[in-house]
Design a protein around this motif. Structure first.
Motif, PDB file in Angstrom:
ATOM      1  N   GLY A 103     101.667  86.041  84.343  1.00 44.15           N
ATOM      2  CA  GLY A 103     101.942  85.321  85.576  1.00 44.15           C
ATOM      3  C   GLY A 103     103.325  84.699  85.596  1.00 44.15           C
ATOM      4  O   GLY A 103     103.981  84.648  86.646  1.00 44.15           O
ATOM      5  N   THR A 142      99.432  83.663  88.118  1.00 47.71           N
ATOM      6  CA  THR A 142      98.053  84.046  87.818  1.00 47.71           C
ATOM      7  C   THR A 142      97.171  82.809  87.679  1.00 47.71           C
ATOM      8  O   THR A 142      96.442  82.648  86.699  1.00 47.71           O
ATOM      9  CB  THR A 142      97.990  84.888  86.532  1.00 47.71           C
ATOM     10  N   ARG A 162      96.165  80.660  93.227  1.00 43.22           N
ATOM     11  CA  ARG A 162      97.194  81.677  93.444  1.00 43.22           C
ATOM     12  C   ARG A 162      97.982  81.489  94.737  1.00 43.22           C
ATOM     13  O   ARG A 162      98.560  82.442  95.264  1.00 43.22           O
ATOM     14  CB  ARG A 162      96.606  83.092  93.403  1.00 43.22           C
ATOM     15  N   HIS A 205      92.981  90.027  93.434  1.00 47.99           N
ATOM     16  CA  HIS A 205      94.231  89.830  92.698  1.00 47.99           C
ATOM     17  C   HIS A 205      94.807  91.135  92.178  1.00 47.99           C
ATOM     18  O   HIS A 205      96.011  91.226  91.943  1.00 47.99           O
ATOM     19  CB  HIS A 205      94.009  88.857  91.539  1.00 47.99           C
TER      20      HIS A 205
END
Length: 444
Positions: free
Chosen positions: A111, A404, A408, A47
């Motif tokens: 996110g 997030t 994902r 990520h």
């Protein structure tokens, strides 16, 4: 300053730049940001690379662009209004308790900001008409490479599959969850299926056909029933949009791969070249037997727990710091699967209540209408991909209001086809800023 003011002003700044009708130097960087993020679902290792790519390239593209000069302001586009209202409601409801937020809230806010940035970058149909095909081809190529690498590694473990008898994408996290693996590979195969036609040069056409077959094969090897369901729904949408004569190749490849996975384990068992896993009967092929034995994988218990955790059907529970509320209603101890609600639509209902799911359904309905309008005009890609995304997220996914999340893939499966369909059929040349559509905005 309130959370609403911060989020609103940030979205305004991004949208005022990214919704511009010009094509400054930031346009190429915009395509790199969006293309890298989309393709990265199949190949970027973690990520930090994936979300970091979107953040850095997206902000660079935003500040490298130039906002249009003020002129006559058109009326707000319904797609922008509904998208803004949904994201604002889900975020503000989750910040209900002010600054006394759990630690996971800050990751969630990050996110949500990334999702707003991603949607803003996508809302430029003129900038993507010439490049969106290449993004789809690159996603298919990256996914095909990931399949080959994963199968090669698996073959050196004396099995075509991994210890749990399901294929994992080794390029991501050293072994991506098989459900995520299946959905991403299935999405890539579906996208390729919308791009190829008889007018393509034979070399390119047959190369894409080979990738589609490989990716559907990997989708079945992942053992993800959600990916198979989503692929089936998408192929039905493809036939509805293109007709049998123009769209028969991807469904035919999918049916052929389905038949292969129904039959090949039986031949292997009869030849004694591969012994069935302990506990499995040879009366059913291994993938089918394993899928049946998994049952609902605890999902119905999770959905029941989520329902019992809601004390206000209209407002929901919020997204952050509420996991213990519904996990306390589980009959069995929580495991790795039970860390989220495993349905993006049901999670929206639990987290945002009737208001949240109502906004989501209104947005999805508008997206389907515009995607179908594009399909009628000859561009079936977004109707097919949005059908895949909605079907795939019925029984998987954590949140549609943040990037997030644990899986994902919500940004790929849901927001990518939705925003492009909304923007390409938008009645306004440049959508308004969030301040024009949401009255709670205030000045910095």
């Amino acid at each position: 300053m309130s959370h609403a003011s911060i989020l609103t002003s940030s979205f305004n700044r991004i949208s005022s730049v990214c919704f511009s009708s010009r094509s400054p130097p930031g346009g190429l960087i915009r395509q790199v940001a969006v293309g890298g993020f989309i393709v990265g679902h199949a190949c970027l290792p973690n990520h930090w690379f994936h979300l970091g790519w979107l953040l850095l390239a997206g902000l660079f593209a935003s500040f490298a662009s130039h906002a249009p000069s003020s002129g006559s302001r058109s009326s707000p586009d319904p797609g922008v209004v509904l998208t803004s209202a949904f994201l604002l409601w889900m975020t503000l409801r989750s910040c209900w308790h002010g600054f006394n937020l759990p630690d996971e809230a800050y990751l969630g806010l990050f996110g949500a900001g990334l999702l707003a940035l991603f949607c803003s970058l996508l809302w430029r149909p003129s900038a993507f008409d010439s490049s969106v095909r290449q993004i789809g081809l690159l996603l298919g190529l990256a996914s095909s490479v990931a399949v080959l690498v994963s199968l090669y590694a698996a073959s050196h473990r004396s099995s075509l599959l991994f210890p749990d008898q399901r294929l994992h994408n080794l390029l991501v996290h050293g072994g991506l969850n098989p459900v995520c693996t299946g959905l991403i590979f299935g999405f890539a195969a579906t996208w390729l299926g919308t791009l190829v036609d008889r007018s393509s040069p034979p070399t390119i056409r047959y190369g894409i056909y080979a990738q589609i077959i490989l990716l559907y094969h990997a989708t079945f090897l992942s053992g993800s029933r959600g990916a198979v369901l989503a692929s089936t729904c998408a192929l039905v949408a493809l036939l509805a949009a293109k007709g049998w004569r123009k769209g028969f190749v991807p469904p035919f490849a999918f049916l052929a791969i389905s038949a292969l996975h129904l039959l090949w384990p039986l031949f292997l068992f009869e030849a004694d070249s591969v012994s069935p896993p302990q506990g499995h009967s040879t009366s059913l092929p291994v993938p089918i037997a394993a899928a049946l034995e998994r049952g609902d994988s605890g999902r119905f218990d999770i959905y029941r727990a989520g329902w019992l955790a809601m004390d206000n059907l209209w407002l929901g529970t919020g997204q952050w710091g509420v996991r213990s509320l519904w996990q306390s209603h589980l009959h069995q101890s929580p495991d790795d699967m039970m860390t989220h609600l495993h349905s993006a639509f049901f999670a929206t209902f639990v987290h945002g209540g009737i208001i949240g799911v109502g906004l989501l359904l209104a947005l999805a309905s508008l997206g389907f209408r515009r995607a179908w309008s594009l399909a009628v005009k000859g561009d079936a890609t977004w109707f097919v991909l949005f059908s895949f995304g909605c079907a795939g997220l019925l029984f998987d996914g954590e949140s549609l209001a943040s990037l997030t999340t644990a899986p994902r893939f919500e940004g790929l499966l849901f927001w990518t086809p939705l925003i492009i369909a909304l923007s390409k059929e938008s009645k306004t040349s440049s959508p308004p800023s969030l301040a024009a559509t949401v009255p709670i905005a205030s000045q910095m």
